[in-house]
Design a protein around this motif. Sequence first.
Motif, PDB file in Angstrom:
ATOM      1  N   PHE A  52      22.472  38.342  45.383  1.00 31.17           N
ATOM      2  CA  PHE A  52      21.951  38.930  44.150  1.00 31.17           C
ATOM      3  C   PHE A  52      23.047  39.755  43.469  1.00 31.17           C
ATOM      4  O   PHE A  52      22.946  40.988  43.394  1.00 31.17           O
ATOM      5  CB  PHE A  52      20.721  39.800  44.442  1.00 31.17           C
ATOM      6  CG  PHE A  52      19.666  39.118  45.270  1.00 31.17           C
ATOM      7  CD1 PHE A  52      18.806  38.199  44.690  1.00 31.17           C
ATOM      8  CD2 PHE A  52      19.544  39.400  46.621  1.00 31.17           C
ATOM      9  CE1 PHE A  52      17.822  37.566  45.448  1.00 31.17           C
ATOM     10  CE2 PHE A  52      18.568  38.780  47.393  1.00 31.17           C
ATOM     11  CZ  PHE A  52      17.714  37.851  46.801  1.00 31.17           C
TER      12      PHE A  52
ATOM     13  N   TYR B 284      23.428  40.915  50.383  1.00 33.27           N
ATOM     14  CA  TYR B 284      22.824  41.379  49.132  1.00 33.27           C
ATOM     15  C   TYR B 284      23.792  41.195  47.966  1.00 33.27           C
ATOM     16  O   TYR B 284      23.418  40.724  46.894  1.00 33.27           O
ATOM     17  CB  TYR B 284      22.433  42.845  49.318  1.00 33.27           C
ATOM     18  CG  TYR B 284      21.969  43.581  48.087  1.00 33.27           C
ATOM     19  CD1 TYR B 284      21.192  42.971  47.105  1.00 33.27           C
ATOM     20  CD2 TYR B 284      22.282  44.940  47.928  1.00 33.27           C
ATOM     21  CE1 TYR B 284      20.760  43.676  45.992  1.00 33.27           C
ATOM     22  CE2 TYR B 284      21.859  45.644  46.821  1.00 33.27           C
ATOM     23  CZ  TYR B 284      21.102  45.012  45.850  1.00 33.27           C
ATOM     24  OH  TYR B 284      20.682  45.711  44.750  1.00 33.27           O
TER      25      TYR B 284
ATOM     26  N   HIS C 253      22.018  42.194  40.408  1.00 41.22           N
ATOM     27  CA  HIS C 253      21.209  43.324  40.867  1.00 41.22           C
ATOM     28  C   HIS C 253      22.066  44.277  41.693  1.00 41.22           C
ATOM     29  O   HIS C 253      21.935  45.503  41.593  1.00 41.22           O
ATOM     30  CB  HIS C 253      20.026  42.806  41.688  1.00 41.22           C
ATOM     31  CG  HIS C 253      18.981  43.843  41.943  1.00 41.22           C
ATOM     32  ND1 HIS C 253      19.045  44.740  42.985  1.00 41.22           N
ATOM     33  CD2 HIS C 253      17.822  44.131  41.268  1.00 41.22           C
ATOM     34  CE1 HIS C 253      17.990  45.523  42.970  1.00 41.22           C
ATOM     35  NE2 HIS C 253      17.234  45.188  41.933  1.00 41.22           N
ATOM     36  N   TYR C 254      22.948  43.716  42.506  1.00 39.44           N
ATOM     37  CA  TYR C 254      23.840  44.536  43.330  1.00 39.44           C
ATOM     38  C   TYR C 254      24.752  45.399  42.457  1.00 39.44           C
ATOM     39  O   TYR C 254      24.891  46.601  42.688  1.00 39.44           O
ATOM     40  CB  TYR C 254      24.674  43.617  44.224  1.00 39.44           C
ATOM     41  CG  TYR C 254      25.746  44.328  45.025  1.00 39.44           C
ATOM     42  CD1 TYR C 254      25.439  44.998  46.206  1.00 39.44           C
ATOM     43  CD2 TYR C 254      27.077  44.318  44.586  1.00 39.44           C
ATOM     44  CE1 TYR C 254      26.422  45.643  46.936  1.00 39.44           C
ATOM     45  CE2 TYR C 254      28.064  44.966  45.312  1.00 39.44           C
ATOM     46  CZ  TYR C 254      27.734  45.617  46.478  1.00 39.44           C
ATOM     47  OH  TYR C 254      28.709  46.270  47.186  1.00 39.44           O
TER      48      TYR C 254
ATOM     49  N   ALA D  40      24.275  46.419  39.523  1.00 39.01           N
ATOM     50  CA  ALA D  40      23.515  47.400  38.746  1.00 39.01           C
ATOM     51  C   ALA D  40      22.987  48.554  39.585  1.00 39.01           C
ATOM     52  O   ALA D  40      22.836  49.669  39.078  1.00 39.01           O
ATOM     53  CB  ALA D  40      22.347  46.701  38.035  1.00 39.01           C
ATOM     54  N   HIS D  41      22.711  48.307  40.861  1.00 33.86           N
ATOM     55  CA  HIS D  41      22.017  49.308  41.665  1.00 33.86           C
ATOM     56  C   HIS D  41      22.788  49.806  42.888  1.00 33.86           C
ATOM     57  O   HIS D  41      22.460  50.874  43.412  1.00 33.86           O
ATOM     58  CB  HIS D  41      20.660  48.751  42.139  1.00 33.86           C
ATOM     59  CG  HIS D  41      19.713  48.433  41.023  1.00 33.86           C
ATOM     60  ND1 HIS D  41      19.686  47.197  40.408  1.00 33.86           N
ATOM     61  CD2 HIS D  41      18.771  49.184  40.394  1.00 33.86           C
ATOM     62  CE1 HIS D  41      18.756  47.189  39.469  1.00 33.86           C
ATOM     63  NE2 HIS D  41      18.189  48.375  39.434  1.00 33.86           N
TER      64      HIS D  41
END
Length: 277
Positions: free
Chosen positions: A82, A78, A85-86, A88-89
């Motif tokens: 990504f 992950y 995205h990683y 950020a989340h």
Amino acid sequence: MAITRFQNLHHQSSVMIGALAMADLSMGVAYTPVKLFRTHVPYLFRLEMPCMIAMYIGHFASLAAIIFISLLSLKRFYAIQFPFHYQAHATVKVAVIVNVAVFVFIASALVPLVAGAAMWYDGVSCYAPTLYPSLYTRFIVAVAAIPLFLGFVGFIRVCVAEFRFRKQVFDQSVTSLKKQESIRSKLIITVYLVSLCFWVPHMLYYLYDTVSKADRNVYLFRIVSLVDLRSSAVNCFLYAWKNSKFKAAYIELLRLKPSTEVIRPSTIDTVSLSHSL
């Protein structure tokens, strides 16, 4: 202990490793004593309740160890596939929630082991593939095999990314952040590959007995059980070998010598932790 004590290990990756460490610990303090009791006090497990408890403990520890090693591989996939995205989340809070949810899922999936699913009769062997319906034992195999397969896919992707990084290693433009990500990738590659080699023999043997409904071969069963225990036994050493932060933390915890590296917080990890909190 290292993850909870030292600030530079307060990172979502470390939280996932901590969950795997808890699963490994259950292999040592719960799974292993039950195995020893079954070997040296076999008459005790001819009774239904001790057998059911042994089934639950053994399956819970084994599934937790397999699933969490697979989640580590998927998390690294992950992060590589990504990255935005990683970043950020993927927080410490999210990692804790995922770990708790997985533990709850495993505990719930194994409730039938002690809730009447066993086809118990006097003289039956205390062995899941012969004691439980084939549909349920195949479900247990799937609970372990699906995450392991997905983890293998992630493992291949991580290996490709690490190979590409190796080709750029002499490039001065490679940032320290990329180097840190490479360290995490090498750790996951090593731990996952070792665990895969240790766990697959037992899973294949379990699946064979599930399909054939054959009773266990005592000596072969002991061999594969000892082999899968090796995975949990070596993981903490692999962390120290492939990650300098864990190595420094272990040295500090064992009072071998003070380590400035483990005490000094990482700027990136500290910021990540503060945002998550």
